[in-house]
Design an enzyme around this catalytic site. Sequence first.
Site, mmCIF file in Angstrom:
data_model
loop_
_atom_site.group_PDB
_atom_site.id
_atom_site.type_symbol
_atom_site.label_atom_id
_atom_site.label_comp_id
_atom_site.label_asym_id
_atom_site.label_seq_id
_atom_site.Cartn_x
_atom_site.Cartn_y
_atom_site.Cartn_z
ATOM 1 C CG HIS A 167 -2.061 0.939 1.081
ATOM 2 N ND1 HIS A 167 -1.970 2.282 1.403
ATOM 3 C CD2 HIS A 167 -3.305 0.740 0.599
ATOM 4 C CE1 HIS A 167 -3.132 2.850 1.135
ATOM 5 N NE2 HIS A 167 -3.959 1.950 0.640
ATOM 6 C CG ASP A 196 -8.468 -4.467 -2.802
ATOM 7 O OD1 ASP A 196 -9.673 -4.264 -2.604
ATOM 8 O OD2 ASP A 196 -7.700 -3.598 -3.261
HETATM 9 N N1 CMC Z 1 4.244 -7.590 -4.629
HETATM 10 C C1 CMC Z 1 5.585 -7.529 -4.769
HETATM 11 N N2 CMC Z 1 6.319 -6.388 -4.658
HETATM 12 C C2 CMC Z 1 5.635 -5.267 -4.395
HETATM 13 C C3 CMC Z 1 4.241 -5.246 -4.222
HETATM 14 C C4 CMC Z 1 3.550 -6.461 -4.341
HETATM 15 N N3 CMC Z 1 2.220 -6.514 -4.191
HETATM 16 N N4 CMC Z 1 3.840 -3.983 -3.969
HETATM 17 C C5 CMC Z 1 4.949 -3.219 -3.983
HETATM 18 N N5 CMC Z 1 6.028 -3.995 -4.228
HETATM 19 C C6 CMC Z 1 7.424 -3.549 -4.253
HETATM 20 C C7 CMC Z 1 7.758 -2.872 -5.572
HETATM 21 O O1 CMC Z 1 8.241 -3.790 -6.525
HETATM 22 C C8 CMC Z 1 8.793 -1.864 -5.143
HETATM 23 O O2 CMC Z 1 10.011 -2.549 -4.956
HETATM 24 P P1 CMC Z 1 11.443 -1.808 -5.203
HETATM 25 O O3 CMC Z 1 11.428 -0.588 -4.333
HETATM 26 O O4 CMC Z 1 12.432 -2.841 -4.750
HETATM 27 O O5 CMC Z 1 11.491 -1.517 -6.665
HETATM 28 C C9 CMC Z 1 8.322 -1.428 -3.767
HETATM 29 O O6 CMC Z 1 7.568 -2.557 -3.247
HETATM 30 C C10 CMC Z 1 7.433 -0.200 -3.762
HETATM 31 O O7 CMC Z 1 6.383 -0.436 -4.681
HETATM 32 P P2 CMC Z 1 5.654 0.725 -5.472
HETATM 33 O O8 CMC Z 1 4.892 0.136 -6.614
HETATM 34 O O9 CMC Z 1 6.622 1.818 -5.754
HETATM 35 O O10 CMC Z 1 4.665 1.238 -4.333
HETATM 36 P P3 CMC Z 1 3.418 2.173 -4.557
HETATM 37 O O11 CMC Z 1 3.176 2.857 -3.299
HETATM 38 O O12 CMC Z 1 3.607 2.997 -5.780
HETATM 39 O O13 CMC Z 1 2.243 1.127 -4.925
HETATM 40 C C11 CMC Z 1 0.538 -0.468 -4.728
HETATM 41 C C12 CMC Z 1 1.298 0.677 -4.042
HETATM 42 C C13 CMC Z 1 -0.692 -0.785 -3.897
HETATM 43 C C14 CMC Z 1 0.046 -0.015 -6.113
HETATM 44 C C15 CMC Z 1 1.447 -1.694 -4.831
HETATM 45 O O14 CMC Z 1 1.827 -2.131 -3.553
HETATM 46 C C16 CMC Z 1 0.820 -2.827 -5.616
HETATM 47 O O15 CMC Z 1 0.919 -2.868 -6.850
HETATM 48 N N6 CMC Z 1 0.115 -3.795 -4.933
HETATM 49 C C17 CMC Z 1 -0.609 -4.830 -5.604
HETATM 50 C C18 CMC Z 1 -1.940 -4.312 -6.107
HETATM 51 C C19 CMC Z 1 -2.913 -4.090 -4.980
HETATM 52 O O16 CMC Z 1 -3.083 -4.927 -4.095
HETATM 53 N N7 CMC Z 1 -3.626 -2.955 -5.029
HETATM 54 C C20 CMC Z 1 -4.634 -2.592 -4.015
HETATM 55 C C21 CMC Z 1 -4.166 -1.443 -3.176
HETATM 56 S S1 CMC Z 1 -5.116 -1.185 -1.692
HETATM 57 C C22 CMC Z 1 -6.718 -0.768 -2.176
HETATM 58 C C23 CMC Z 1 -6.866 0.292 -3.183
HETATM 59 O O17 CMC Z 1 -6.116 1.262 -3.268
HETATM 60 O O18 CMC Z 1 -7.798 0.190 -3.928
#
Ligand code: CMC
Length: 435
Positions: free
Chosen positions: A309, A366
Site C-alpha cells: 500500500h 483487497d
Molecule cells: N508484490 C511484490 N512487490 C511489491 C508489491 C507487491 N504486491 N507492492 C509493492 N512492491 C514492491 C515494488 O516492486 C517496489 O520494490 P522496489 O522498491 O524494490 O522496486 C516497492 O515494493 C514499492 O512499490 P511501489 O509500486 O513503488 O509502491 P506504490 O506505493 O507505488 O504502490 C501499490 C502501491 C498498492 C500499487 C502496490 O503495492 C501494488 O501494486 N500492490 C498490488 C496491487 C494491490 O493490491 N492494489 C490494491 C491497493 S489497496 C486498495 C486500493 O487502493 O484500492
Amino acid sequence: MSNEKIDRATLTFGDRSVELPVVTGTEGECALDISHLREKTKLVTLDPGLGNTASCFSKITYIDGERGILRYRGIPIEKLVEKVMFIDVAYLLVHGVLPTEEERHNFSQLLNFNSLMHEDMRHFFDLFPHDAHPMHILSTMINAMAAFYPNVDSKSLVENIDQATARVISIVRTMAAFVYKKSIGEPVVYPRHDLSYCANFLNMMFDSPVKPYQIRPETVRLLNILFILHADHEQNCSTTAVRVIGSAQVNLYATISAGISALSGPLHGGANQAVIEMLRTIQEDGDVDKFIKMAKDKSNPFRLMGFGHRVYKIYDPRASIIRRECEQYLKTIHYSDPLLDVAHRIEEAALKDPYFIDHHLYPNVDFYSGILYRAMGIPENMFTAMFALARLPGWVAHWQEMIGSQTKITRPRQVYVGKPLQTSDVFASKNPLLI
Ligand code: CMC
C-alpha cells in the site's frame, strides 16, 4: 527533535534562499507550502505519483500508515463497524457528524425515494454486451445521469447535499444489481421500501420470481461492515480523480464516473478481483513458494495482488477486520473455501520473508474481501463494483469539500524533456501537402 512548532522552512537554491511556510495538521503532520514557490524562484516541484504531495487540506479521513490507524471524521473504523450501519457512515462522511434519529429517518426516506433510476435508463442495459465488465457499464450509466437529472450544477448539488448523496448512492446500488441481473439473463428486481440499504441490494441481486431470496441478517451485517471499511480512504487514486475533475466545476455525476473508472484498475479497486484470480492460479499450481519468488523477481511483472500500500507500512487495519470477519462468517454459514487456505499460506510465507518485511508489504483491504464476497454469492466480476458502491459517500464528501474550499482548477506543471525548438528544415519537402 524538540516540540517547538516550526512554521517556516528555508530553501536554498544556488546563491538564493527562500522562506516557505510550514503548515501543521490536526495530528501534527507538517507540510511545506510550496504554492508560491514558482512565483518566487521559478522552481517547480517534481513528485511523480504524488507520493510526497499533500494535494489539499481535508477534514474527512485520517490515516496514519505507520501505526495502522484509519478514522472517519475522527472516529476509528473499528468503532464504526461495531456500532453503526453503512448509511450512518455515509451521512457522517458528508456531514461530519453521525445522524440523529430524526436525521437518519429523513436520510433513509431520501434513499428510498431515490432508489429508482429513470425508467428510460433501464433500456440502456439492453445495449451492452451481456459479458461487459460491470465497472464499464456503471461508469457509463453514472455519466448518463446528468442527462436525466439536469440542472445539476455544483451549487444546486451542494445546497441539497442529502438529496445529491441519496440519489447517487441509492441509484448506483440499483444500477449495480441490474447489471448483474442482465448479465445472467434474469428479470431485474426493483428496490423495496421496507428493506435497509444493504438488505435491499442483496435482494435486488439474488431474489428471483422462481426462487425467493432469504435475506440472512449475518450477511446484511457483514455487507454493512465491508461497505463501512471501503467508504473512504482520503486522497487515493479514484478520490483524487473525483477532486481533479470536479475542480473544473463539472457536475457530480461526471466526477463519480471518473472515480469509478480510476477504481477499476488492478492496482486500485480492481485488485479484489485480481486477488481471487491469483489465488485460484496458485491453488491450481499448488506451489506457494514459487509465487512468492516470482513476486520478488524484478524481471517478472508478477506482484502479489492484495499486498502493499502507498500509505500503510504495516498491516492495513481494514484487512485485519476483514480477515477476522471472513473466518467467522465462513464458520457461521458452514462454508469452506479452499482459497482461504491458499490466502493464509501466502500471508504466512510473505510475512516472514525478508523482501516483504523490508518493503513493508502486508495484506491490504483487497486481500480477503473477495473471499467474503464469494461466500455471499457475489460473482467475481462484481467485486470491484461492490467497492465502488461503498466508496460513493467518500467521493461525494470529497467533491463537496473540494467545491466548498478550492477555488482553483487543478492544473499541475511538468518538466518538459522533449525536443528543443526544431528549425524549419524539419519540413524540408517531406510533406507533399506543404509543397
Ligand atoms: N508484490 C511484490 N512487490 C511489491 C508489491 C507487491 N504486491 N507492492 C509493492 N512492491 C514492491 C515494488 O516492486 C517496489 O520494490 P522496489 O522498491 O524494490 O522496486 C516497492 O515494493 C514499492 O512499490 P511501489 O509500486 O513503488 O509502491 P506504490 O506505493 O507505488 O504502490 C501499490 C502501491 C498498492 C500499487 C502496490 O503495492 C501494488 O501494486 N500492490 C498490488 C496491487 C494491490 O493490491 N492494489 C490494491 C491497493 S489497496 C486498495 C486500493 O487502493 O484500492
